[in-house]
Design an enzyme around this catalytic site. Structure first.
Site, PDB file in Angstrom:
ATOM      1  N   ALA A   9       0.804  -1.230   0.000  1.00 49.32           N
ATOM      2  CA  ALA A   9       0.000   0.000   0.000  1.00 49.32           C
ATOM      3  C   ALA A   9       0.830   1.271   0.000  1.00 49.32           C
ATOM      4  O   ALA A   9       0.282   2.359  -0.100  1.00 49.32           O
ATOM      5  CB  ALA A   9      -0.945  -0.009   1.192  1.00 49.32           C
ATOM      6  N   LYS A  55      -9.403  -0.022 -20.086  1.00 52.16           N
ATOM      7  CA  LYS A  55      -9.426   1.310 -20.716  1.00 52.16           C
ATOM      8  C   LYS A  55     -10.706   1.436 -21.534  1.00 52.16           C
ATOM      9  O   LYS A  55     -11.110   0.504 -22.214  1.00 52.16           O
ATOM     10  CB  LYS A  55      -8.197   1.500 -21.603  1.00 52.16           C
ATOM     11  CG  LYS A  55      -6.899   1.668 -20.787  1.00 52.16           C
ATOM     12  CD  LYS A  55      -5.734   1.987 -21.684  1.00 52.16           C
ATOM     13  CE  LYS A  55      -4.414   1.916 -20.929  1.00 52.16           C
ATOM     14  NZ  LYS A  55      -4.033   3.146 -20.261  1.00 52.16           N
ATOM     15  N   LYS A  59       9.614   2.608 -25.450  1.00 51.02           N
ATOM     16  CA  LYS A  59       9.759   3.729 -24.516  1.00 51.02           C
ATOM     17  C   LYS A  59      10.617   4.794 -25.188  1.00 51.02           C
ATOM     18  O   LYS A  59      11.369   4.510 -26.110  1.00 51.02           O
ATOM     19  CB  LYS A  59      10.407   3.253 -23.223  1.00 51.02           C
ATOM     20  CG  LYS A  59       9.490   2.303 -22.445  1.00 51.02           C
ATOM     21  CD  LYS A  59       9.872   2.207 -20.990  1.00 51.02           C
ATOM     22  CE  LYS A  59       9.009   1.200 -20.242  1.00 51.02           C
ATOM     23  NZ  LYS A  59       7.669   1.692 -19.923  1.00 51.02           N
ATOM     24  N   HIS A 116      -0.567  -6.509 -22.755  1.00 49.55           N
ATOM     25  CA  HIS A 116      -1.389  -5.459 -23.380  1.00 49.55           C
ATOM     26  C   HIS A 116      -1.494  -5.597 -24.904  1.00 49.55           C
ATOM     27  O   HIS A 116      -2.585  -5.483 -25.471  1.00 49.55           O
ATOM     28  CB  HIS A 116      -0.820  -4.065 -23.072  1.00 49.55           C
ATOM     29  CG  HIS A 116      -0.444  -3.859 -21.642  1.00 49.55           C
ATOM     30  ND1 HIS A 116      -1.198  -4.338 -20.605  1.00 49.55           N
ATOM     31  CD2 HIS A 116       0.601  -3.218 -21.062  1.00 49.55           C
ATOM     32  CE1 HIS A 116      -0.630  -4.000 -19.450  1.00 49.55           C
ATOM     33  NE2 HIS A 116       0.460  -3.324 -19.705  1.00 49.55           N
ATOM     34  N   ASP A 120       4.128   2.432  -5.616  1.00 44.39           N
ATOM     35  CA  ASP A 120       3.799   3.317  -6.717  1.00 44.39           C
ATOM     36  C   ASP A 120       2.402   3.019  -7.282  1.00 44.39           C
ATOM     37  O   ASP A 120       1.593   3.925  -7.487  1.00 44.39           O
ATOM     38  CB  ASP A 120       4.879   3.030  -7.776  1.00 44.39           C
ATOM     39  CG  ASP A 120       4.815   4.001  -8.894  1.00 44.39           C
ATOM     40  OD1 ASP A 120       4.897   5.203  -8.607  1.00 44.39           O
ATOM     41  OD2 ASP A 120       4.654   3.558 -10.045  1.00 44.39           O
ATOM     42  N   LYS A 136       3.333  10.061 -25.928  1.00 45.75           N
ATOM     43  CA  LYS A 136       2.525   8.935 -25.473  1.00 45.75           C
ATOM     44  C   LYS A 136       1.310   8.813 -26.381  1.00 45.75           C
ATOM     45  O   LYS A 136       0.524   9.755 -26.498  1.00 45.75           O
ATOM     46  CB  LYS A 136       2.064   9.186 -24.034  1.00 45.75           C
ATOM     47  CG  LYS A 136       1.233   8.069 -23.439  1.00 45.75           C
ATOM     48  CD  LYS A 136       0.888   8.394 -21.986  1.00 45.75           C
ATOM     49  CE  LYS A 136      -0.002   7.347 -21.351  1.00 45.75           C
ATOM     50  NZ  LYS A 136       0.692   6.157 -20.927  1.00 45.75           N
TER      51      LYS A 136
HETATM   52  C1  BG6 Z   1       2.659  -1.298 -17.702  1.00 48.63           C
HETATM   53  C2  BG6 Z   1       4.103  -1.490 -18.054  1.00 48.63           C
HETATM   54  O1  BG6 Z   1       1.994  -2.524 -17.691  1.00 48.63           O
HETATM   55  O2  BG6 Z   1       2.051  -0.458 -18.673  1.00 48.63           O
HETATM   56  C3  BG6 Z   1       4.810  -0.142 -18.135  1.00 48.63           C
HETATM   57  O3  BG6 Z   1       4.716  -2.290 -17.065  1.00 48.63           O
HETATM   58  C4  BG6 Z   1       4.089   0.789 -19.058  1.00 48.63           C
HETATM   59  O4  BG6 Z   1       6.164  -0.311 -18.531  1.00 48.63           O
HETATM   60  C5  BG6 Z   1       2.607   0.838 -18.727  1.00 48.63           C
HETATM   61  O5  BG6 Z   1       4.673   2.073 -18.913  1.00 48.63           O
HETATM   62  C6  BG6 Z   1       1.847   1.610 -19.768  1.00 48.63           C
HETATM   63  O6  BG6 Z   1       0.534   1.799 -19.317  1.00 48.63           O
HETATM   64  P1  BG6 Z   1      -0.295   3.072 -19.762  1.00 48.63           P
HETATM   65  O7  BG6 Z   1      -1.633   2.868 -19.171  1.00 48.63           O
HETATM   66  O8  BG6 Z   1       0.429   4.268 -19.198  1.00 48.63           O
HETATM   67  O9  BG6 Z   1      -0.275   3.080 -21.248  1.00 48.63           O
END
Ligand code: BG6
Length: 521
Positions: free
Chosen positions: A30, A207, A367, A265, A33, A372
């Site tokens: 808890a 999402k 990265k 993902h 991050d 983003k």
């Molecule tokens: C996480 C990864 O699962 O997803 C991270 O461990 C990544 O490395 C993150 O930054 C990205 O998630 P979002 O929701 O910010 O696109």
């Protein structure tokens, strides 16, 4: 391309919004991050929207030595988090904080679970939860199995036979490091818990725009007839991040981009784009259908052609991102100066089934890219013959449907159309549906939906153990090939890209070989 404005008329709405049963929420880790960036703010938003049960409590578990030392200290840390998340609603904060409690201990020590059992028994009684408990494991992978095992042995994971008292355990990725370790973990959890108690989170599934893939595809008659190899030329899925490895060097350098983003993902999004309609949107038929699709994805093999031309793997060097100079990956704190870990991967993925045979799906994630953005772009085949040759339009641009997952959630469709005016001119137009401008509010954080679903006992958006294994199965051989460091073509070597660029040249070659190019999101 000219973007057009969208107008939305909500002709009808179908909603379910159910309030969960009373329960206690116990977060392991808890002070971490994840808890402070995502879980606590999400729980607070659920609280302010009156979507938490009236009878609930939040117990934060921390390992000894982590501040704070008391319930009050923990509440101060939670308040600071809520303030930072701009959730300042003083009265609601006070009411939320009054339900926050804290328990320190050593997660590997059986005595901690005795204390946890005693504390939750008191909190259950005071709050009137009826003994229902949600345990959220925001802990490093090495602690997943020990914590679950200790919870089970302490009698904390038991449910009543008639289903009136439940215990649900939320596990964060990674689920193993490869196929063998994922299977081993699954086996161990299976001896301790029922599958229906385990909620494996992939936050991308929560999402808004990812959930919308199902509605777009299966609530509209116009997409399904063209959603196949006859009409789709190819699909690109991009998850680009501007951030670097941040403060996660220890985890990330062992994982790398393929494990961190693709096993979960990226493959999950691909699955939603490509799966067949499920028999229903309940958890089992939905996950069965996803599994079927996963099993149709051609696993990466040691085939030299695949290794040479279907894969790009690279690491970022120094550069400039969003106007600021940034160090290379190997210069980041905690990263070995000779690290071979990839921070970028591009893959060409083929699906061996009747619907998709021959249609390439290009996936890329990295990265320290320029910004983003996550999107899914479906490019349709061009018209078979242009009747507009007189305009010089021999080759018309294909239609493109783009689902932007973040940050500007929306859908756009590019079509060819007449430009207004006396002259006969044609051009590409983009019809945009921008969620925020249309619905006028920020979409909820993925964790809100997912936490609510755990409390409601709905596993639809969670990954089943066979789904985890199927995803590892696709990538396992590739991971092994990389680890063995065999000389096996371009797909094995580590390339480099400048931070702030769209990735390595190898990724462009991957598409160029097929006569295509990445779209710039
Ligand atoms: C996480 C990864 O699962 O997803 C991270 O461990 C990544 O490395 C993150 O930054 C990205 O998630 P979002 O929701 O910010 O696109």
């Amino acid at each position: 391309m000219t973007p057009l404005k969208t107008s939305v008329a909500l002709r009808q709405e179908f909603c379910i919004e159910t309030k969960p049963e009373p329960c206690g929420i116990v977060i392991f880790g808890a002070s971490g991050d994840l808890a402070h960036r995502k879980l606590i703010p999400s729980l607070f938003r659920l609280f302010t929207r009156e979507l938490l049960p009236r009878e609930y409590y939040l117990l934060g578990c921390l390992t000894y030595g982590e501040s704070p030392e008391t319930d009050e200290g923990f509440r101060a840390a939670v308040r600071a988090t809520l303030d930072a998340a701009a959730s300042a609603k003083p009265e609601a904060q006070d009411a939320f904080l009054a339900r926050c409690f804290y328990l320190p201990g050593d997660y590997r020590d059986p005595a901690f679970y005795v204390a946890l059992r005693e504390r939750t028994a008191v909190l259950d009684k005071d709050a009137g939860t009826g003994g229902n408990r949600l345990f959220y494991l925001a802990v490093p992978p090495s602690l997943q199995e020990p914590v679950v095992s200790s919870l089970a042995h302490a009698g904390l994971a038991g449910e009543s036979g008639d289903g009136s008292r439940w215990a649900r355990i939320v596990v964060e990725k990674p689920f193993g490091r490869d196929l063998a370790s994922a299977r081993e973990l699954s086996e161990k959890l299976r001896t301790l818990l029922d599958e229906r108690q385990i909620y494996r989170i992939d936050h991308y599934l929560g999402k808004e725009t990812v959930q919308n893939i199902m509605m777009l595809r299966f609530a509209n008659a116009m997409f399904e007839p063209v959603w196949n190899r006859e009409n789709v030329d190819h699909v690109q899925i991009t998850v680009a991040e501007a951030v670097g490895v941040e403060h996660r060097a220890g985890y990330y350098d062992r994982a790398g981009c393929l494990r961190d983003m693709f096993q979960n993902h990226m493959l999950q999004m691909l699955t939603l784009v490509a799966m067949e309609p499920p028999a229903g949107m309940e958890a089992e038929p939905y996950r069965d259908e996803k599994l079927k699709l996963m099993r149709s994805i051609r696993p990466f093999s040691k085939d030299p052609v695949v290794l040479d031309t279907w894969i790009a793997r690279a690491q970022y060097g120094a550069g400039t991102v969003l106007g600021a100079p940034v160090p290379g990956y190997r210069q980041e704190p905690g990263i070995p100066p000779d690290s071979q870990t990839e921070t970028y991967v591009a893959l060409k993925v083929m699906i061996d089934n009747w619907r998709w045979a021959g249609v390439p799906f290009y996936l890329r994630s990295g990265k320290r890219l320029p910004r983003k953005v996550s999107e899914i772009a479906v490019t349709f085949k061009p018209v078979p013959h242009s009747v507009f040759g007189r305009l010089g339009a021999e080759h018309l641009a294909p239609n493109e449907l783009v689902l932007t997952v973040q940050p500007e959630e929306g859908i756009s469709l590019t079509i060819e159309a007449k430009q207004p005016g006396a002259k006969l001119c044609m051009g590409s137009l983009t019809l945009n549906l921008d969620y925020r401008s249309v619905f006028g509010e920020e979409p909820p954080e993925a964790y809100e939906r997912l936490l609510l679903d755990v409390m409601l006992g709905d596993q639809t958006l969670f990954v089943r153990s066979d789904g985890v294994a199927a995803a590892w199965g696709i990538l396992d051989s590739l991971l092994k090939t990389w680890e063995e460091g065999e000389r096996c073509g371009k797909g094995c070597g580590l390339g480099f890209y400048e931070a702030g660029s769209w990735g390595p040249g190898g990724a462009d070659e991957l598409l160029a070989l097929d006569g295509r190019a990445w779209r710039t999101p």
